[in-house]
Scaffold this motif. Structure first.
Motif, short mmCIF file in Angstrom:
data_model
loop_
_atom_site.label_atom_id
_atom_site.label_comp_id
_atom_site.label_asym_id
_atom_site.label_seq_id
_atom_site.Cartn_x
_atom_site.Cartn_y
_atom_site.Cartn_z
N ALA A 135 29.89 36.97 -55.97
CA ALA A 135 30.19 38.00 -57.10
C ALA A 135 30.59 39.41 -56.31
N ARG A 136 31.64 40.04 -56.80
CA ARG A 136 31.63 41.35 -56.35
C ARG A 136 32.53 42.05 -57.34
N VAL A 137 31.60 43.42 -57.71
CA VAL A 137 32.13 44.10 -58.86
C VAL A 137 32.42 45.65 -58.42
N TYR A 138 33.79 46.15 -58.61
CA TYR A 138 33.93 47.52 -57.87
C TYR A 138 34.63 48.50 -58.98
N LEU A 139 34.17 49.35 -59.00
CA LEU A 139 34.67 50.32 -60.20
C LEU A 139 35.11 51.86 -59.27
N PRO A 140 36.12 51.74 -58.52
CA PRO A 140 36.72 52.64 -57.66
C PRO A 140 36.82 54.20 -58.37
N PRO A 141 36.35 55.16 -58.05
CA PRO A 141 36.60 56.36 -58.98
C PRO A 141 37.78 57.17 -58.89
N ASP A 142 38.68 56.57 -57.81
CA ASP A 142 40.20 57.36 -58.01
C ASP A 142 41.10 56.50 -57.28
N ALA A 143 42.45 57.05 -57.15
CA ALA A 143 43.32 56.32 -56.70
C ALA A 143 43.32 56.09 -55.20
N ASN A 144 42.65 56.72 -54.42
CA ASN A 144 42.61 56.40 -53.05
C ASN A 144 41.56 55.19 -52.79
N CYS A 145 40.45 55.47 -53.51
CA CYS A 145 39.59 54.41 -53.34
C CYS A 145 39.94 53.17 -54.03
N PHE A 146 40.78 53.12 -54.96
CA PHE A 146 41.07 51.85 -55.57
C PHE A 146 42.24 51.25 -54.45
N LEU A 147 43.06 52.09 -53.70
CA LEU A 147 43.74 51.39 -52.83
C LEU A 147 43.03 50.76 -51.60
N SER A 148 41.95 51.16 -51.14
CA SER A 148 41.14 50.69 -50.35
C SER A 148 40.33 49.69 -50.59
N THR A 149 40.01 49.62 -52.01
CA THR A 149 39.26 48.41 -52.72
C THR A 149 40.32 47.12 -52.71
N MET A 150 41.54 47.39 -53.32
CA MET A 150 42.48 46.57 -53.50
C MET A 150 43.08 45.92 -52.15
N SER A 151 43.02 46.66 -51.30
CA SER A 151 43.47 46.16 -49.71
C SER A 151 42.16 45.05 -49.14
N HIS A 152 41.12 45.40 -49.55
CA HIS A 152 39.85 44.71 -49.32
C HIS A 152 39.64 43.40 -49.77
N CYS A 153 40.03 43.44 -51.01
CA CYS A 153 39.80 42.36 -52.03
C CYS A 153 41.00 41.37 -51.65
N LEU A 154 42.28 41.64 -51.55
CA LEU A 154 43.28 40.74 -51.24
C LEU A 154 43.21 40.08 -49.86
N ARG A 155 42.31 40.62 -48.86
CA ARG A 155 41.94 39.87 -47.82
C ARG A 155 40.58 39.30 -47.60
N ALA A 156 39.72 39.37 -48.80
CA ALA A 156 38.77 38.71 -48.66
C ALA A 156 38.63 37.35 -48.92
N LYS A 157 37.66 36.56 -48.58
CA LYS A 157 37.60 34.98 -48.82
C LYS A 157 36.50 34.64 -49.70
N ASN A 158 36.65 33.55 -50.73
CA ASN A 158 35.41 32.96 -51.44
C ASN A 158 34.94 33.84 -52.50
N TYR A 159 35.31 34.92 -52.80
CA TYR A 159 34.65 35.77 -53.99
C TYR A 159 35.46 35.51 -55.28
N VAL A 160 34.61 36.13 -56.06
CA VAL A 160 35.30 36.47 -57.53
C VAL A 160 35.14 37.81 -57.50
N ASN A 161 36.23 38.77 -57.32
CA ASN A 161 36.36 40.13 -57.21
C ASN A 161 36.91 40.58 -58.43
N LEU A 162 35.96 41.75 -58.91
CA LEU A 162 36.33 42.29 -60.14
C LEU A 162 36.55 43.85 -60.02
N MET A 163 38.04 44.19 -60.25
CA MET A 163 37.99 45.70 -59.80
C MET A 163 38.44 46.56 -61.35
#
Length: 806
Positions: free
Chosen positions: A568-596
């Motif tokens: 399990a991973r839960v992310y609450l990025p605080p702004d647009a730049n942090c969200f871009l970083s988070t989305m990039s990471h989640c799309l490359r990650a494996k085997n998780y349930v990612n919630l943004m």
């Protein structure tokens, strides 16, 4: 088949009075003597062998080939399993093998009645796929004993199909999802056919009812095909099924209305000839549709085949016992002879049943299946249903563009979703066959529509959008989106599920079932990692604008928090730049349930790309620009977790800087929710030292949290000195009102944060304490005046969400 047959607008109440033209819509085939005698004989032998093994798995722990009469000691102490669906599942498996041997078909087998595990395991053993992944399950007497005696006992195969079952991409324990998973699996897999058995019990579920429309999102030029097989055996655990009470005319009318070509298979005496002819016909229809599309002359609204397989429940099992029907009734659903361990009469009935398969004709003395049976096993191991690469070794990583090239200038305001939409547009461009977005009709509303600049929606029933290779699937069924995403992900690709926050809970149990599958998959070394299941939650309670209380529910966060920590991973990025970083990471990650979780409305961009990168890597950091003296020696720590509530923390810090300058405030933002977990409970959890460095070891800490406060309490439980912590979050308060009024209603406004800070700071700072009551009263007064303004004017002050200055 007639091109068009119109049904009566008001059909008669008695279905037998429906016009004969309805029945004519079902496909009629000449099936008598369809199979050559040798092939028919081999088919029946394979089915007998698999049915025998399946029945033996439920009952026997010794004497697995009946070398002698069975005794009570040969019976397992606990009889667990489901017999009723097994003969039908075996039947389909055998006929799929015939097709594979005959045509070289690339196929997966998705089983809705997952409780029919004995049927699948027996076929896997016969085709020698079990030993490929479990060397101890050899295709001989020793391996057969291991399989039969080890079924549904500690350390053995469970009673349900699961990630430990070779060839499986769907567990089937929670009914309703097999069909949508199958459609997701064939997307961008042009040579794959998924045979999906939908039990007539499963067919009663809402998710299945909607999933029948999923073929309308399949472009036959770019994707494979699903062959749905509705197994109508008439009963659930103890009640008739709806489909079981429908006659052929009703079923034909139903599926013709959905848009299918219907073939009904119900001649038990001639079942193998009938099913073989029907599956050959279905495959030919699939090829006809695909060939037309791939040659540039696609059929408009093609009618894909569906098979309705009618067989008695528990076919081949005991006919009756103690005056009650077993075969063809609900009594065959689980264990037909539950007293075989203690009752001599039931033991004798069991022996007669097992001997009726004549195992001595099916296996050699060494326990090896006879050549006749082996002739129905595909020669190429990679073609066997249990060894298809797509089911366990197909992951292809995404090419994700460099996220920093989509960043927004620090100090401006931007919608997190607008920024993410531009990144996703780049992902679509670089991954034309390995990435899809599954969205319940909310893509544009959630401001992700940049992906539609170069792509389109893949809706084949809409003449305007068909055959355009779109990467977006929009269907207003969260269940179907979820099922498609699961099938797409487990067969090696990567997807994204954006949704209104309030309605992701619709698929909560599906997500949990999926996580159970991936947990077990990770524990099986032969299953290679797959992409993560990625959820993007927006249109949040904090900024619902024109929607009301019904659209306010952040509870899906808690559902993900309840998963096994490694998943399990839960992310609450605080702004647009942090969200871009988070989305990039989640799309490359494996085997998780990612919630943004994030906002679609414009909000301040607090961090530069460099700082956003560091912040997301750390999961949390002190925001020095909003803190007093860069956060050194604070009186109180204010923590924001979530876009809008973090804005309120920053606004509170600015308010305090103006009205209570003697108060020393440290502002912390948390973007990775899991870091708050007690040390050692989650891979991302902060050590106690790191936790204290962020939040101090003794100063009051106030969390302003996007979700339900009880979730944070659960995460923090076990951390020392928690009496200093206060938490505010969503309180289940709301209506159609202004954004800031939502903050006031749920005690997450800047005024609520500021008063909490004053109360906390007064405990250790005498300069704050001496005027604390006065300051707190004034802040509360400001909140009241703000509420009055909103009620009087129907909106917030124009400058309410301007970026605070310090």
């Amino acid at each position: 088949m007639p091109a068009q047959i119109l049904l009566q607008a008001n059909p008669p109440a008695d279905p037998s009075l429906l016009p004969d033209s309805v029945l004519q819509l079902s496909v009629q085939l000449d099936t008598k003597n369809y199979l050559p005698n040798e092939e028919l004989k081999a088919m029946k032998a394979f089915r007998r062998a698999a049915d025998y093994i399946a029945a033996a798995m439920i009952f026997l722990n010794h004497n697995v080939l009946l070398e002698r009469d069975i005794t009570h000691d040969d019976i397992k102490s606990r009889l667990l399993g489901h017999w009723g669906t097994c003969p039908g599942l075996v039947m389909v498996y055998a006929h799929l093998n015939r097709l594979i041997c005959k045509t070289g078909l690339d196929a997966l087998y998705v089983v809705g009645p997952g409780h029919g595990a004995p049927a699948i395991l027996s076929c896997l053993w016969l085709e020698d796929s079990l030993s490929t992944f479990y060397p101890e399950n050899t295709r001989d007497l020793k391996g057969l004993h291991k399989l039969i005696a080890g079924f549904s006992v500690p350390g053995g195969f469970p009673s349900h199909i699961n990630a430990g079952t070779p060839g499986a991409i769907h567990e089937g324990g929670e009914l309703g999802y097999a069909l949508s998973v199958s459609f997701g699996a064939v997307m961008d897999n042009p040579d794959l056919v998924v045979a999906c058995v939908v039990g007539d019990g499963e067919a009663e579920t809402g998710p299945t009812a909607t999933a029948w429309h999923a073929f309308k999102y399949i472009d036959p030029a770019e994707s494979g095909a699903v062959l749905p097989i509705v197994h109508v055996n008439g009963f659930k655990i103890s009640e008739r099924t709806i489909y079981g009470t429908m006659d052929d005319k009703e079923l034909t009318a139903l599926f013709t209305g959905y848009g299918y070509q219907v073939r009904i298979i119900d001649d038990t005496e001639n079942i193998d000839n009938n099913l073989a002819a029907s599956m050959d016909w279905a495959l030919a229809e699939i090829k006809k549709i695909q060939t037309a599309a791939r040659s540039g002359t696609p059929i408009v609204k093609p009618r894909w085949p569906v098979l309705i397989l009618r067989t008695p429940k528990g076919l081949g099992g005991p006919k009756s016992f103690h005056g009650e029907l077993i075969e063809g009734s609900f009594h065959s659903h689980q264990v037909p002879l539950p007293g075989a361990k203690t009752s001599a009469e039931e033991l004798a009935a069991l022996q007669a049943w097992l001997k009726s398969y004549r195992p001595e004709e099916l296996f050699t003395a060494e326990g090896v299946p006879v050549a006749e049976i082996l002739g129905l096993v595909p020669q190429a191991a990679e073609k066997r249903l249990g060894q298809k690469r797509e089911s366990f070794r197909a992951y292809a990583p995404l090419a994700v563009p460099e996220w920093t090239s989509f960043c927004v200038e620090q100090g401006t305001q931007e919608s997190c979703m607008k920024a993410v939409g531009r990144l996703l547009k780049g992902v679509v461009k670089e991954n034309p066959k390995g990435f899809r977005i599954f969205s319940p009709d909310e893509l544009v509303s959630n401001k992700l529509d940049a992906v539609l600049d170069d792509s389109s929606r893949n809706f084949q029933w809409d003449i305007e959008s068909r055959a355009r290779g779109g990467r977006v699937i929009e269907i207003l069924s969260e269940h179907t989106c979820q099922g498609m995403l699961q099938g797409y992900t487990l067969t090696g690709r990567t997807g994204l599920f954006p949704s209104y926050e309030a309605f992701l809970g619709i698929v909560q149990t599906m997500m949990v079932q999926y996580s159970k599958f991936t947990k077990m998959a990770a524990e099986n070394p032969w299953r290679e990692p797959c992409g993560s299941l990625n959820y993007l939650e927006t249109s949040t309670w904090a900024r619902q604008e024109h929607n009301g209380f019904s659209h306010q529910n952040p509870a899906f966060i808690g559902a993900v928090l309840n998963l096994k920590a490694t998943l399990a991973r839960v992310y609450l990025p605080p702004d647009a730049n942090c969200f871009l970083s988070t989305m990039s990471h989640c799309l490359r990650a494996k085997n998780y349930v990612n919630l943004m979780v994030g906002s679609k409305q414009p909000t301040p961009v607090w961090l530069s790309p460099e700082d956003a990168d560091k912040h997301c890597i750390a999961g949390a950091s002190v925001w020095k620009f909003a803190s007093v003296d860069d956060g050194v020696n604070p009186d109180v720590v204010l923590v924001g977790i979530g876009v809008e509530v973090t804005f309120e923390v920053i606004a509170a810090a600015a308010l305090l800087r103006k009205h209570v300058p003697e108060l020393r405030v440290r502002v912390v933002n948390v973007t990775d929710l899991m870091i708050l977990s007690t040390s050692g409970t989650h891979p991302h959890a902060l050590s106690d030292v790191a936790f204290d460095s962020l939040f101090t070891h003794d100063k009051p800490v106030h969390f302003n949290y996007h979700g339900y406060p009880i979730e944070l309490k659960g995460l923090l439980f076990g951390r020392p000195n928690l009496q200093r912590v206060s938490i505010e979050g969503y309180r289940e308060e709301g209506t159609t009102t202004s954004p800031f009024d939502m903050m006031l209603c749920n005690h997450t406004s800047r005024y609520d944060v500021a008063t909490a800070a004053i109360r906390g700071g007064a405990l250790s700072n005498p300069k704050v304490a001496v005027s604390a009551h006065e300051h707190e009263s004034y802040i509360k007064h400001l909140a009241v005046k703000e509420k009055e303004y909103i009620l009087a004017n129907g909106k917030d002050h124009d400058d309410t969400f301007d970026t605070p200055t310090f």
